[in-house]
Design a protein around this motif. Structure first.
Motif: not given
Length: 81
Positions: A1-30
């Motif tokens: 598995m390749k590390s992206t070097g991106i770290v995100r914190k889990v918010d109080e509702l258990g959510r994380i944000v996927l960075p736009i760069e990853l979403r674009r690379t993996l073709n993940i839309a809203v």
């Protein structure tokens, strides 16, 4: 598995944000669906692709009475009569 070097914190509702760069690379839309897997101590996210309930094919899928079926299996079913 390749590390992206991106770290995100889990918010109080258990959510994380996927960075736009990853979403674009993996073709993940809203509003795209993601599957969540557990692999030992790792959580794996995968873009959801519906597959045929009979053969597992992910190409040429149609919904029939609420179930995902590929056209090939659908033709086989209709030829059973």
């Amino acid at each position: 598995m390749k590390s992206t070097g991106i770290v995100r914190k889990v918010d109080e509702l258990g959510r994380i944000v996927l960075p736009i760069e990853l979403r674009r690379t993996l073709n993940i839309a809203v509003k795209d669906s993601l599957e969540i897997y557990v692999d030992g101590p790792q959580i794996v996210l995968k873009k959801y692709e519906p597959d045929c309930i009979f053969c597992g094919n992910t190409k040429d899928i149609v919904q029939f009475k609420g179930k995902n079926i590929c056209r090939s299996c659908m033709h086989e079913l209709f030829e059973q009569d």
